[in-house]
Design a protein around this motif. Structure first.
Motif, PDB file in Angstrom:
ATOM      1  N   ILE A  70       0.842  -1.207   0.000  1.00 33.28           N
ATOM      2  CA  ILE A  70       0.000   0.000   0.000  1.00 33.28           C
ATOM      3  C   ILE A  70       0.872   1.249   0.000  1.00 33.28           C
ATOM      4  O   ILE A  70       0.662   2.181  -0.790  1.00 33.28           O
ATOM      5  CB  ILE A  70      -0.949  -0.009   1.211  1.00 33.28           C
ATOM      6  N   VAL A  71       1.860   1.281   0.885  1.00 30.98           N
ATOM      7  CA  VAL A  71       2.750   2.448   0.957  1.00 30.98           C
ATOM      8  C   VAL A  71       3.502   2.611  -0.365  1.00 30.98           C
ATOM      9  O   VAL A  71       3.644   3.730  -0.881  1.00 30.98           O
ATOM     10  CB  VAL A  71       3.734   2.312   2.135  1.00 30.98           C
ATOM     11  N   ARG A  72       3.948   1.518  -0.927  1.00 29.47           N
ATOM     12  CA  ARG A  72       4.696   1.567  -2.183  1.00 29.47           C
ATOM     13  C   ARG A  72       3.836   2.118  -3.319  1.00 29.47           C
ATOM     14  O   ARG A  72       4.275   2.967  -4.096  1.00 29.47           O
ATOM     15  CB  ARG A  72       5.219   0.173  -2.519  1.00 29.47           C
ATOM     16  N   ARG A  73       2.593   1.653  -3.423  1.00 26.22           N
ATOM     17  CA  ARG A  73       1.719   2.131  -4.496  1.00 26.22           C
ATOM     18  C   ARG A  73       1.385   3.620  -4.323  1.00 26.22           C
ATOM     19  O   ARG A  73       1.328   4.373  -5.288  1.00 26.22           O
ATOM     20  CB  ARG A  73       0.417   1.315  -4.533  1.00 26.22           C
ATOM     21  N   CYS A  74       1.159   4.034  -3.073  1.00 20.99           N
ATOM     22  CA  CYS A  74       0.834   5.446  -2.826  1.00 20.99           C
ATOM     23  C   CYS A  74       2.050   6.341  -3.061  1.00 20.99           C
ATOM     24  O   CYS A  74       1.929   7.452  -3.589  1.00 20.99           O
ATOM     25  CB  CYS A  74       0.306   5.624  -1.405  1.00 20.99           C
ATOM     26  N   ALA A  75       3.232   5.841  -2.695  1.00 18.30           N
ATOM     27  CA  ALA A  75       4.458   6.625  -2.899  1.00 18.30           C
ATOM     28  C   ALA A  75       4.783   6.773  -4.389  1.00 18.30           C
ATOM     29  O   ALA A  75       5.433   7.743  -4.792  1.00 18.30           O
ATOM     30  CB  ALA A  75       5.625   5.975  -2.160  1.00 18.30           C
TER      31      ALA A  75
END
Length: 317
Positions: free
Chosen positions: A247-252
């Protein structure tokens, strides 16, 4: 001639659907008791994002009508964001064509337009100004509004809807309706969120990749909510570390400053999905009136007021 509601209504379920339905009834002069298994802050609704937009809810036409009715209420609440938890915030609906929205919402969303390259680099979609609801503030607001109208809130578990001692019972139990009704067509769609310190982001974004993966972020007071997942028929409410990292990777990938944001919390909620929202009046085995209002999927907040008003009308029928 009086109606059954003259002798009171018990609303079972303390999420946003139950609270909103109870508020509508109480503000119409009905004596209302809300029974909730969990405190308001511990319901599935407390985990929600929560952006006004009909997501994973059927049937679409009814959902859109309920959503538009609710939109007017949220627009009014947004005039007092500190009290209600509702703000009007701009952002990007990624990969959403105008003709999907134009037929039902464009007239009510005057700022709706295609995104620019600056707003959504490398992507396409719509720029919109929508209600964004801070659920940890909004749910207590609804509870206080209910009690101010003369309603009461009782924390109690229910094993059978017939336990509710009122002429009219309103079932707003969400996923618990699977066992209580029983209705095996209600199933969970697991959603996971990561809450981080906000690195200065003031707009929201919702996107869906070609592989069906979602990425969205919502700026709420003092934090930024990152999502998400939509795992059908998954009952676990434990955060998955691998899912959180993804999730963090996709949002970043959408906003690079998110990559270094400090993680504050992990959240999991189980959306109460159903092939169609159940909003109808039936009877308990002993003949008392039973109104169902559940199965709103990922759009419980979005359609809350439209469904609550219809449910209140059924309760008074």
């Amino acid at each position: 001639m009086g109606s059954e509601t003259d002798n009171g209504v018990v609303v079972v379920g303390g999420g946003v659907t139950g609270l909103t339905t109870a508020v509508v009834l109480a503000e119409r002069g009905v004596r209302v008791r809300l029974w909730t298994r969990d405190p308001v802050g511990a319901t599935t609704s407390a985990v929600a994002g929560a952006l006004w937009w009909p997501y994973r809810i059927d049937p679409p036409e009814a959902a859109q009508a309920w959503a538009l009715e609710s939109l007017g209420v949220y627009e009014e609440m947004a005039l007092r964001p500190e009290a209600t938890g509702v703000r009007m915030v701009e952002g990007v609906l990624g990969e959403t064509p105008m003709d999907e929205v134009g037929g039902w919402a464009a007239a009510r969303l005057p700022g709706l337009r295609p995104v620019t390259e600056t707003e959504y680099p490398g992507g396409w979609g719509l720029w919109a100004r929508l209600p964004l609801i801070d659920m940890p503030a909004h749910l207590p607001y609804l509870r206080d509004r209910l009690t101010a109208a003369g309603g009461t809130v009782e924390t109690r578990a229910v094993a059978d809807l017939a336990e509710a001692d009122a002429p009219v019972v309103v079932n707003c139990t969400g996923l618990a309706a699977r066992e209580l009704v029983p209705d095996p067509s209600v199933r969970p769609v697991r959603g996971q969120l990561v809450v981080v310190e906000n690195p200065g982001i003031r707009t929201w974004m919702v996107t869906e990749g070609a592989d069906g993966s979602m990425a969205y972020f919502f700026p709420q007071p003092g934090r930024l909510l990152l999502g998400g997942t939509a795992e059908e028929d998954v009952w676990s409410d434990r955060p998955d570390p691998a899912a959180a990292e993804a999730i963090v990777r996709r949002c970043a990938a959408l906003r690079p400053e998110i990559a270094g944001a400090r993680v504050l919390e992990h959240r999991v909620g189980l959306r109460p999905a159903r092939d169609a929202v159940r909003l109808e009046r039936t009877r308990l085995p002993d003949g008392r009136a039973l109104v169902h209002n559940y199965g709103h999927g990922g759009a419980g907040v979005t359609v809350a007021w439209g469904c609550a008003r219809q449910a209140a009308g059924l309760a008074a029928a």
